[in-house]
Design a protein around this motif. Structure first.
Motif, PDB file in Angstrom:
ATOM      1  N   HIS A 130      58.394 -21.583  -0.576  1.00 42.59           N
ATOM      2  CA  HIS A 130      57.275 -20.646  -0.671  1.00 42.59           C
ATOM      3  C   HIS A 130      55.964 -21.312  -0.244  1.00 42.59           C
ATOM      4  CE1 HIS A 130      59.633 -18.002  -3.760  1.00 42.59           C
ATOM      5  NE2 HIS A 130      60.118 -17.924  -2.532  1.00 42.59           N
ATOM      6  N   ARG A 131      55.772 -22.580  -0.600  1.00 41.55           N
ATOM      7  CA  ARG A 131      54.578 -23.303  -0.148  1.00 41.55           C
ATOM      8  C   ARG A 131      54.552 -23.368   1.388  1.00 41.55           C
ATOM      9  NH1 ARG A 131      50.797 -27.116  -1.830  1.00 41.55           N
ATOM     10  NH2 ARG A 131      50.249 -28.682  -0.256  1.00 41.55           N
ATOM     11  N   PHE A 132      55.691 -23.705   1.968  1.00 46.37           N
ATOM     12  CA  PHE A 132      55.748 -23.811   3.423  1.00 46.37           C
ATOM     13  C   PHE A 132      55.457 -22.459   4.084  1.00 46.37           C
ATOM     14  CE2 PHE A 132      58.423 -23.122   7.201  1.00 46.37           C
ATOM     15  CZ  PHE A 132      57.741 -23.942   8.089  1.00 46.37           C
ATOM     16  N   LEU A 133      56.119 -21.395   3.638  1.00 48.10           N
ATOM     17  CA  LEU A 133      55.931 -20.085   4.262  1.00 48.10           C
ATOM     18  C   LEU A 133      54.499 -19.583   4.068  1.00 48.10           C
ATOM     19  CD1 LEU A 133      59.334 -18.364   3.409  1.00 48.10           C
ATOM     20  CD2 LEU A 133      58.609 -19.305   5.617  1.00 48.10           C
ATOM     21  N   ASN A 134      53.896 -19.876   2.926  1.00 46.31           N
ATOM     22  CA  ASN A 134      52.494 -19.504   2.737  1.00 46.31           C
ATOM     23  C   ASN A 134      51.587 -20.270   3.690  1.00 46.31           C
ATOM     24  OD1 ASN A 134      52.923 -17.586   0.745  1.00 46.31           O
ATOM     25  ND2 ASN A 134      52.748 -19.062  -0.930  1.00 46.31           N
ATOM     26  N   THR A 135      51.948 -21.519   3.972  1.00 49.97           N
ATOM     27  CA  THR A 135      51.145 -22.336   4.870  1.00 49.97           C
ATOM     28  C   THR A 135      51.144 -21.781   6.284  1.00 49.97           C
ATOM     29  OG1 THR A 135      51.649 -24.295   3.542  1.00 49.97           O
ATOM     30  CG2 THR A 135      50.790 -24.691   5.723  1.00 49.97           C
ATOM     31  N   ILE A 136      52.222 -21.117   6.688  1.00 44.73           N
ATOM     32  CA  ILE A 136      52.290 -20.575   8.053  1.00 44.73           C
ATOM     33  C   ILE A 136      51.943 -19.087   8.107  1.00 44.73           C
ATOM     34  CG2 ILE A 136      53.974 -22.311   8.756  1.00 44.73           C
ATOM     35  CD1 ILE A 136      56.111 -20.038   8.735  1.00 44.73           C
ATOM     36  N   GLY A 137      51.375 -18.530   7.036  1.00 43.53           N
ATOM     37  CA  GLY A 137      50.885 -17.154   7.097  1.00 43.53           C
ATOM     38  C   GLY A 137      51.495 -16.183   6.120  1.00 43.53           C
ATOM     39  N   GLY A 138      52.468 -16.624   5.313  1.00 40.11           N
ATOM     40  CA  GLY A 138      53.010 -15.771   4.272  1.00 40.11           C
ATOM     41  C   GLY A 138      54.370 -15.178   4.607  1.00 40.11           C
ATOM     42  N   TYR A 139      54.885 -14.360   3.675  1.00 40.80           N
ATOM     43  CA  TYR A 139      56.257 -13.849   3.765  1.00 40.80           C
ATOM     44  C   TYR A 139      56.426 -12.720   2.773  1.00 40.80           C
ATOM     45  CZ  TYR A 139      56.834 -16.363  -0.631  1.00 40.80           C
ATOM     46  OH  TYR A 139      56.686 -16.786  -1.932  1.00 40.80           O
ATOM     47  N   THR A 140      57.421 -11.900   2.959  1.00 40.17           N
ATOM     48  CA  THR A 140      57.805 -10.911   1.954  1.00 40.17           C
ATOM     49  C   THR A 140      58.539 -11.638   0.837  1.00 40.17           C
ATOM     50  OG1 THR A 140      57.933  -9.075   3.509  1.00 40.17           O
ATOM     51  CG2 THR A 140      59.234  -8.887   1.497  1.00 40.17           C
ATOM     52  N   ARG A 141      58.156 -11.379  -0.396  1.00 37.59           N
ATOM     53  CA  ARG A 141      58.705 -12.098  -1.544  1.00 37.59           C
ATOM     54  C   ARG A 141      59.491 -11.143  -2.431  1.00 37.59           C
ATOM     55  NH1 ARG A 141      55.070 -11.239  -6.098  1.00 37.59           N
ATOM     56  NH2 ARG A 141      53.376  -9.881  -5.401  1.00 37.59           N
ATOM     57  N   SER A 142      60.090 -11.723  -3.447  1.00 36.25           N
ATOM     58  CA  SER A 142      60.746 -10.921  -4.486  1.00 36.25           C
ATOM     59  C   SER A 142      60.033 -11.152  -5.803  1.00 36.25           C
ATOM     60  CB  SER A 142      62.221 -11.289  -4.615  1.00 36.25           C
ATOM     61  OG  SER A 142      62.358 -12.629  -5.050  1.00 36.25           O
ATOM     62  N   VAL A 143      60.172 -10.206  -6.710  1.00 40.01           N
ATOM     63  CA  VAL A 143      59.684 -10.341  -8.076  1.00 40.01           C
ATOM     64  C   VAL A 143      60.873 -10.229  -9.019  1.00 40.01           C
ATOM     65  CG1 VAL A 143      57.378  -9.459  -7.518  1.00 40.01           C
ATOM     66  CG2 VAL A 143      59.172  -7.858  -8.247  1.00 40.01           C
ATOM     67  N   GLN A 144      60.689 -10.616 -10.275  1.00 31.67           N
ATOM     68  CA  GLN A 144      61.718 -10.618 -11.310  1.00 31.67           C
ATOM     69  C   GLN A 144      62.760 -11.709 -11.054  1.00 31.67           C
ATOM     70  OE1 GLN A 144      63.291  -6.695 -10.469  1.00 31.67           O
ATOM     71  NE2 GLN A 144      62.176  -5.795 -12.149  1.00 31.67           N
TER      72      GLN A 144
END
Length: 778
Positions: A130-144
């Motif tokens: 998640h740190r890496f994907l946020n560093t390159i502009g973000g991503y669709t995530r999951s909750v729960q």
């Protein structure tokens, strides 16, 4: 440089161990000396490191290497792989990430992970990806999460937050000696309490339960499986039909109401909406009084026993425990809401030994008296993509891009995912209806997976990057529910060409021009010292002290003292509901929620209610599939981790996962202990080895999760699973429009003898690795 440890320590999700070495090589893992009930799961770690299923080099699905994302996903799961070098692999991954974010946007990247990959604060795969994907502009995530998604959603509506679910519980020391009666819906399973997310030093469930018993508490275990509670606890066993617990609690509540045993003062001071609950109980709202006789017919428990238990609960200091498993079913929000309603009618919430709590026995450490310290973890940064999905709706997302769905009062749309990046976790273990998932998994253009072993998730990837195991790297474990910090020392060099997730993401970040943002100029040791320093500051703020980093690293384990003062769950609120308002609209416990009622969901009303499952023994579907399948957690592994180790393999029958069945059900089908059987329903079929046990009520079978998915025809939905993975049978539907959690335990099946030639188990061996001479795309 990291100092030399006095003796190497390994800290895991299932315990802390001292590494025993010979000639400089690890040969055994000895349990931490302060652990009274250590888990044997660790015995698999050493052998699994170099097992045949270990991934030793980066690998790419053959057609993907030859044609790129134009190859499509039809061959995933059944196609050979080609090994390549790290430079080529990183360039390929970086190119795919750049292509997708440039052409489709970062919202087309799904960052999949699950928190059980590592117990460490730094080498935590979920944080790393998640740190890496946020560093390159973000991503669709999951909750729960899959463990308690429905509960995670309903509790804030009822009590304002999630206390009593994963943290904030009434501690064992306020149960032992205070609780006179403990009623455990779903039991308190010692096998589940082998593990705890984030590590542990002491396995404490057994001593907690026995302390309650020894201090005079009467124990009642309500579960279709007798040994869901440790047998030495001497609990009275009630075995209702699975998923009739809400009906049983309604019968208890009706008895309390009709006999004037409910606490009207507590209900008036601390709750809102009891008038609506009362109308439902009496039948004024719907014409059906929820009497003990009504409940008994649904549960198959004598009505007089239900009435007698209600009277005992009202006469004694009573604590209601409920396992996480009850909400992994159709309408899984209801048993949690109903348990709180029952506890509120008893009026003992906030008292020592009284009230309710969820998850005792679901993992170790629930009920420990813990210090209120927020442990540091690797910062994940900010996600520029706002979109998310409920964690258990991944197949829906892939199969229906743009499709509308309801979740917790919102009307949302599924994103169109082009690339999945998965590091840590195995969706082909966690997810339900695996044949449907295989179909959905063919939809994205690119799937990238970090894995140490050739799990089904790795086999269904396009690009597989081999990562280290916990034995092969240094880390720090700060046990969330345990008073422990542990140094997890590197014990051996990585197998093959495996690299840490951090090294992989650092290499990708460099290729994508964000290396400094990702690494902040730190290597592994720098991050460990940084995280430990933050932990030390927070511990000092709690007026406690721990050694400096170098001393800690040499010693291996640091234990913190228990807090002197502890309180029951919601004690302050009970004492002064106005000064300690809950974060609900009313500030009170909401037995009726105007907010939920306003959503207009037929599958989650404004109060706890009996909503029968699509699949339970009272459903029409039981005429075709008359056995209720409980796919609970395994005893020999953590989820699917180390299924290929000898500890897990020793429990199998002819290589298949064991399925337990009552002898009477077996006799009715002409089956005997040790038979290989076929378990089936309309969603799929699997083979398993039969074990007979009177610890299950009739009509119920138990096939624990964790057998690596091993289809007879890999890559093709609907083929027989050879190994005994119950998730080829379980339904992939949300608990309700409110929670959208997994409904694994709402599952009906039939079982018959398997008469054919037994197919070979292949999931613990690597897939075909082949050379290629075809030119790769530009």
């Amino acid at each position: 440089m990291l100092p030399q440890p006095e003796r190497q320590t390994l800290a895991t999700h299932w315990g802390t161990y001292r590494v025993r070495t010979e000639a400089g090589r690890p040969v055994a893992l000895d349990p931490f000396e302060a652990d009274p009930d250590p888990s044997p799961i660790a015995s698999a770690m050493l052998e699994a490191r170099t097992a045949p299923a270990r991934i030793l080099r980066p690998a790419v699905r053959r057609s993907f290497l030859e044609r790129g994302h134009a190859a499509g996903g039809q061959g995933r799961g059944g196609e050979p792989f080609v090994e390549i070098g790290w430079d080529e692999a990183l360039a390929l991954v970086a190119g795919e990430l750049d292509r997708v974010r440039s052409h489709h946007g970062n919202g087309a990247i799904y960052g999949g992970s699950y928190g059980w990959a590592s117990a460490g604060r730094f080498h935590h795969a979920q944080s790393q990806v998640h740190r890496f994907l946020n560093t390159i502009g973000g991503y669709t995530r999951s909750v729960q999460n899959y463990s308690f998604a429905a509960a995670d959603t309903i509790l804030p509506h009822v009590i304002g937050d999630r206390r009593g679910l994963a943290s904030g519980h009434t501690p064992w020391r306020l149960l032992a000696g205070h609780a006179e009666l403990i009623v455990m819906f779903g039991g308190a399973s010692p096998k589940n309490a082998q593990v705890s997310s984030g590590g542990l030093s002491r396995h404490a469930l057994r001593e907690g339960i026995l302390a309650c018993r020894d201090n005079g508490a009467e124990l009642v275990s309500i579960s279709p499986i007798r040994d869901d509670t440790a047998l030495e606890a001497g609990a009275q066993w009630w075995a209702p039909r699975p998923q009739s617990d809400v009906a049983l609690m309604l019968g208890l509540c009706h008895t309390l109401l009709s006999e004037g045993l409910h606490d009207r003062d507590f209900l008036g001071r601390c709750t809102t909406g009891f008038d609506k609950v009362e109308a439902y109980l009496t039948g004024a709202a719907d014409g059906t009084p929820k009497t003990a006789d009504w409940a008994g017919a649904l549960c198959e428990i004598p009505a007089e026993e239900i009435r007698a238990l209600a009277r005992r609960m009202a006469a004694k200091r009573t604590f209601i425990m409920m396992s996480w498993s009850l909400q992994r079913a159709d309408h899984g929000e209801q048993p949690y809401w109903m348990a709180i309603t029952l506890a509120a009618m008893l009026g003992q919430i906030g008292l020592p030994g009284g009230g309710f709590g969820f998850g005792y026995g679901s993992v170790n450490g629930v009920g420990n008296a813990a210090q209120e310290i927020t442990w540091p973890s690797l910062p994940q940064g900010e996600n520029a993509v706002a979109d998310f999905i409920p964690v258990a709706r991944i197949a829906d997302m892939l199969l229906d891009p743009g499709g509308a769905y309801d979740f917790n009062g919102e009307r949302r749309n599924y994103p169109d995912i082009k690339l999945i990046y998965w590091a840590g976790g195995n969706p082909f273990h966690h997810h339900q209806d695996l044949n449907r998932l295989v179909q959905a998994w063919q939809r994205p253009q690119t799937i990238i997976v970090h894995e140490p072993w050739w799990t089904a998730t790795a086999r269904h990837a396009d690009i597989v990057l081999p990562v280290t195991t916990q034995l092969e790297r240094n880390d720090i474990v700060c046990a969330n529910r345990d008073l422990m910090l542990a140094a997890s020392h590197k014990a051996v060099e990585p197998a093959g060409e495996a690299r840490d997730d951090y090294a992989i993401f650092s290499g990708l970040a460099a290729r994508l021009g964000v290396e400094e943002a990702f690494t902040e100029g730190r290597d592994e040791e720098s991050w460990l010292r940084q995280l430990y320093g933050l932990a030390r500051q927070r511990i000092a703020a709690a007026n406690l002290d721990i050694p400096d980093f170098d001393s800690f690293w040499r010693q291996g384990v640091t234990l913190l003292p228990e807090p002197e003062m502890v309180k029951p769950l919601l004690a302050d609120f009970r004492n002064d509901p106005q000064a300690h308002r809950l974060a609900t609209p009313s500030g009170l416990i909401e037995l009726f929620s105007e907010r939920i009622a306003g959503f207009g969901y037929a599958d989650c009303l404004g109060h706890a209610a009996w909503l029968p499952s699509q699949e339970w023994l009272g459903a029409p579907a039981a005429e075709r599939f008359p056995l209720h399948l409980i796919s609970n957690q395994p005893v020999t592994k953590l989820h699917s981790q180390y299924d290929h180790g000898s500890h897990a393999r020793d429990s199998k029958v002819a290589g298949r996962e064991p399925v337990r069945m009552n002898p009477r059900d077996a006799a009715n089908r002409g089956l005997k202990d040790g038979d290989i059987v076929r378990i089936f329903n309309d969603r799929g079929a699997c083979l398993a080895g039969l074990r007979l046990s009177d610890a299950l009520r009739t009509g119920v079978v138990q096939l624990s999760t964790g057998a690596w998915f091993d289809p007879l025809e890999p890559g093709r939905p609907g083929t027989l699973d050879k190994h005994g993975n119950p998730n080829v049978l379980t339904p992939d539907r949300g608990t309700s429009r409110l929670g959208q959690g997994p409904s694994a335990h709402s599952c009906l099946v039939e079982i018959e003898a398997y008469r054919g030639r037994l197919p070979e188990i292949t999931s613990h061996a690597p897939p075909a690795i082949v050379p290629t001479s075809v030119e790769k795309p530009e």
